[in-house]
Design a protein around this motif. Structure first.
Motif, mmCIF file in Angstrom:
data_model
loop_
_atom_site.group_PDB
_atom_site.id
_atom_site.type_symbol
_atom_site.label_atom_id
_atom_site.label_comp_id
_atom_site.label_asym_id
_atom_site.label_seq_id
_atom_site.Cartn_x
_atom_site.Cartn_y
_atom_site.Cartn_z
ATOM 1 N N ASP A 159 0.825 -1.216 0.000
ATOM 2 C CA ASP A 159 0.000 0.000 0.000
ATOM 3 C C ASP A 159 0.853 1.257 0.000
ATOM 4 O OD1 ASP A 159 -2.327 -1.513 -0.044
ATOM 5 O OD2 ASP A 159 -2.658 -1.372 2.132
ATOM 6 N N SER A 160 1.967 1.228 0.715
ATOM 7 C CA SER A 160 2.854 2.384 0.771
ATOM 8 C C SER A 160 3.475 2.670 -0.593
ATOM 9 C CB SER A 160 3.942 2.147 1.826
ATOM 10 O OG SER A 160 4.809 3.250 1.893
ATOM 11 N N PHE A 161 3.956 1.634 -1.262
ATOM 12 C CA PHE A 161 4.500 1.798 -2.611
ATOM 13 C C PHE A 161 3.427 2.361 -3.551
ATOM 14 C CE2 PHE A 161 8.328 -0.539 -1.667
ATOM 15 C CZ PHE A 161 9.203 -0.265 -2.713
ATOM 16 N N LEU A 162 2.252 1.760 -3.521
ATOM 17 C CA LEU A 162 1.172 2.184 -4.420
ATOM 18 C C LEU A 162 0.759 3.632 -4.159
ATOM 19 C CD1 LEU A 162 -0.944 -1.090 -4.316
ATOM 20 C CD2 LEU A 162 0.320 -0.199 -6.308
ATOM 21 N N ALA A 163 0.647 4.012 -2.891
ATOM 22 C CA ALA A 163 0.257 5.380 -2.537
ATOM 23 C C ALA A 163 1.286 6.403 -3.005
ATOM 24 C CB ALA A 163 0.049 5.496 -1.027
ATOM 25 N N SER A 164 2.538 5.952 -3.171
ATOM 26 C CA SER A 164 3.615 6.846 -3.622
ATOM 27 C C SER A 164 3.853 6.740 -5.124
ATOM 28 C CB SER A 164 4.898 6.523 -2.861
ATOM 29 O OG SER A 164 4.704 6.754 -1.479
ATOM 30 N N GLY A 165 2.984 6.036 -5.824
ATOM 31 C CA GLY A 165 3.097 5.927 -7.272
ATOM 32 C C GLY A 165 4.034 4.843 -7.763
ATOM 33 N N GLY A 166 4.468 3.959 -6.880
ATOM 34 C CA GLY A 166 5.382 2.894 -7.273
ATOM 35 C C GLY A 166 4.665 1.713 -7.891
ATOM 36 N N LYS A 167 5.434 0.898 -8.581
ATOM 37 C CA LYS A 167 4.912 -0.336 -9.159
ATOM 38 C C LYS A 167 5.117 -1.471 -8.160
ATOM 39 C CE LYS A 167 5.707 1.031 -13.912
ATOM 40 N NZ LYS A 167 6.483 0.793 -15.139
#
Length: 186
Positions: A50-58
């Motif tokens: 979720d942290s990666f996704l919230a920061s625009g990461g794949k």
């Protein structure tokens, strides 16, 4: 760069673990890193995704069929690969990743990072392996690894090849500058 992160399917009983996991995920995603992980939506696994996704990461998840069937799979990932079993999961993650990092977790987390580290010692790959030592979580294990080396069961260079830090920037810097030692059996 794709980093495989191994961590707990539980969040632990200290919010420090969740906060540090969120911060690490955000930092890595904001610095161009993609996440490879076990594909779950629970515990620190779900937190890092979720942290990666919230920061625009794949985010690329790899989950065994039986865990997907139990509805543990994260449904909002960049890609979710469903595999037959845990052996295929680890092999797939190892193939996809450029580095391996263990966050706090249990037996599964240790088993995954130890296998990646063992493969590195044997020269199966030359990818860095790291312990993200949130709140000193891995201090006793790091001492045990040193004891294994001191007792002659682990070559010093294979003890020293492990990255050990609780700092996001240092972790990424050490991964990027990593140089593999000679493999165990030449």
């Amino acid at each position: 760069m794709k980093i495989a992160i191994f961590c707990g399917s539980s969040s632990g009983n200290d919010l420090t673990f969740v906060k540090a996991t969120k911060a690490l995920g955000s930092y890595l995603a904001n610095n161009g890193v993609d996440l490879i992980y076990g594909g779950g939506k629970v515990g620190l696994m779900g937190t890092i995704a979720d942290s990666f996704l919230a920061s625009g990461g794949k985010v690329y998840g790899v989950i065994p069929e039986y865990l997907k069937e139990r509805e543990i799979a994260h449904q909002g990932l960049t890609e979710l690969k469903v595999v037959a079993d845990m052996h295929e999961r680890k092999a797939t993650m190892a193939q996809m990743a450029d580095a391996f990092v263990a966050l706090p977790g249990g037996a599964g987390t240790l088993e995954e990072i130890f296998e990646a580290w063992t493969w590195a010692q044997l020269g199966h790959h030359i990818k860095p392996c790291a312990f993200y030592n949130t709140n000193g979580f891995y201090n006793p294990l790091i001492e045990m690894i040193k004891k294994m080396s001191d007792a002659g069961f682990l070559k010093p260079q294979h003890c020293d090849m492990l990255i050990k830090t609780d700092n996001s920037a240092e972790l990424l810097s050490l991964i990027k500058s990593y140089k593999a030692p000679d493999r165990k059996w030449k």
